[in-house]
Write an enzyme that holds these catalytic residues in place. Structure first.
Site, PDB file in Angstrom:
ATOM      1  N   SER A 151      54.414  48.950  30.647  1.00 26.70           N
ATOM      2  CA  SER A 151      54.913  50.023  30.739  1.00 26.70           C
ATOM      3  C   SER A 151      55.014  50.614  28.941  1.00 26.70           C
ATOM      4  O   SER A 151      54.181  50.332  28.529  1.00 26.70           O
ATOM      5  CB  SER A 151      56.000  50.381  31.708  1.00 26.70           C
ATOM      6  OG  SER A 151      55.987  51.974  31.912  1.00 26.70           O
ATOM      7  N   ASP A 231      49.833  53.282  41.536  1.00 29.87           N
ATOM      8  CA  ASP A 231      51.195  53.806  40.345  1.00 29.87           C
ATOM      9  C   ASP A 231      51.582  55.129  40.332  1.00 29.87           C
ATOM     10  O   ASP A 231      50.602  55.769  40.119  1.00 29.87           O
ATOM     11  CB  ASP A 231      51.384  53.242  39.360  1.00 29.87           C
ATOM     12  CG  ASP A 231      51.814  53.096  38.232  1.00 29.87           C
ATOM     13  OD1 ASP A 231      53.055  54.047  38.009  1.00 29.87           O
ATOM     14  OD2 ASP A 231      52.383  52.210  37.251  1.00 29.87           O
ATOM     15  N   HIS A 268      53.531  50.039  39.896  1.00 28.69           N
ATOM     16  CA  HIS A 268      54.271  49.917  39.252  1.00 28.69           C
ATOM     17  C   HIS A 268      55.104  48.558  39.048  1.00 28.69           C
ATOM     18  O   HIS A 268      56.029  48.247  37.739  1.00 28.69           O
ATOM     19  CB  HIS A 268      55.110  50.908  38.014  1.00 28.69           C
ATOM     20  CG  HIS A 268      55.341  51.591  36.704  1.00 28.69           C
ATOM     21  ND1 HIS A 268      54.144  51.554  35.977  1.00 28.69           N
ATOM     22  CD2 HIS A 268      56.491  51.601  35.941  1.00 28.69           C
ATOM     23  CE1 HIS A 268      54.834  51.254  34.830  1.00 28.69           C
ATOM     24  NE2 HIS A 268      56.343  51.615  34.462  1.00 28.69           N
TER      25      HIS A 268
END
Length: 290
Positions: A151, A231, A268
């Site tokens: 991320s 995600d 995620h």
């Protein structure tokens, strides 16, 4: 800058050790990091991966949840897990939002005066931390280094890798799980860059946006990226891997050099990361031990 050993845990025949030290890059605050040393490190210096975690995370998140240590042990590779930002700078507004300030350093060097004394994670990762570890005598071969992250940390890994290619000491490869691929066009990145950088988005484009940087990068590149279709941040256009794919293609980089995989149904979380962690460790190991 002497290292203070905080704790140690045995794992897969190696050792996960937490250290701290007073960081000049972070304005004299304590900086914590974990380092995993595989069994081979008892006899010789080993290649190294740096793992950059995402928003709200610490130096412990990837070490405890990533599923990296077994394969790092099998491949004989060290992994360094830095923190995501300085802690306790006491800047007004530092803890007002989860996606800016504490836990959200964005792996840049701040140029806005309010943040520039403490928020220098780029220099901390690329210069200070390697030098401190070298001085400590830990058995790491810094001529064989790669970087990966998740991320916000995926953003950091990609941009640090691409920027390092301009130097005499480049990272040999980079990989990322659900990276913020085009942060100057994503809400998270816009917020961070307008806050930390005196030049805002224009300043960020030259150094802190992988989609912008990859158009200027000279090949061959060694990049692996995984993102998931389930995600929520992908759906919210925070990650924008399709922009990175298009930029790499337009710049003439092959899919073998820039391998970006969109994984159906994955999100995620660290469930996603741990699923593909072995592939990422093995990807880097092949390059680091070539």
């Amino acid at each position: 800058m002497a290292l203070e050993r905080v704790s140690s845990n045995k794992a897969f025949g190696g050792d996960l050790i937490k250290f701290k030290f007073k960081s000049d890059s972070l304005g004299g605050l304590d900086a914590n990091f974990n380092v995993y040393l595989p069994p081979e490190a008892k006899q010789t210096s080993v290649p190294v991966l740096i793992y950059l975690a995402g928003l709200t995370c610490t130096e412990d998140t990837g070490a405890q949840k990533g599923g990296f240590l077994r394969d790092a042990s099998a491949e004989g590779i060290a992994i360094i897990f830095p923190d995501t930002s300085p802690r306790g700078a006491g800047i007004d507004g530092e803890d007002a939002d989860w996606d800016f300030g504490t836990g959200a350093g964005f792996y840049l060097d701040a140029t806005a005066s309010k943040w520039s004394k403490y928020y220098n994670m780029y220099s901390h990762i690329t210069a200070e931390l390697p030098e401190v570890i070298k001085e400590s005598g830990l058995p790491i071969d810094w001529s064989k280094k790669s970087i990966f992250g998740h991320s916000m940390g995926g953003h950091g890994a990609l941009t640090i890798y691409l920027e390092s290619l301009k130097t005499n000491s480049p990272f040999l490869s980079a990989s990322a799980f659900a990276p913020i691929s085009n942060p100057t066009k994503a809400p998270w990145g816009e917020k961070a860059f307008k806050g930390y950088l005196s030049g805002g988005l224009e300043e960020a484009k030259s150094k802190y946006d992988a989609t912008e940087a990859i158009t200027k990068a000279k090949g061959p590149l060694k990049i692996l990226v995984d993102s998931g279709t389930s995600d929520n941040f992908y759906k919210q256009k925070q990650l924008l891997p399709e922009n990175l794919i298009a930029a790499a293609k337009s710049a003439g980089h092959s899919e073998a050099d820039v391998n970006i995989r969109i994984r159906d149904g994955y999100d995620h979380s660290y469930y996603f990361i741990s699923t593909f962690a072995p592939e990422h460790i093995q990807y880097h190991a092949k390059i680091l031990k070539a």
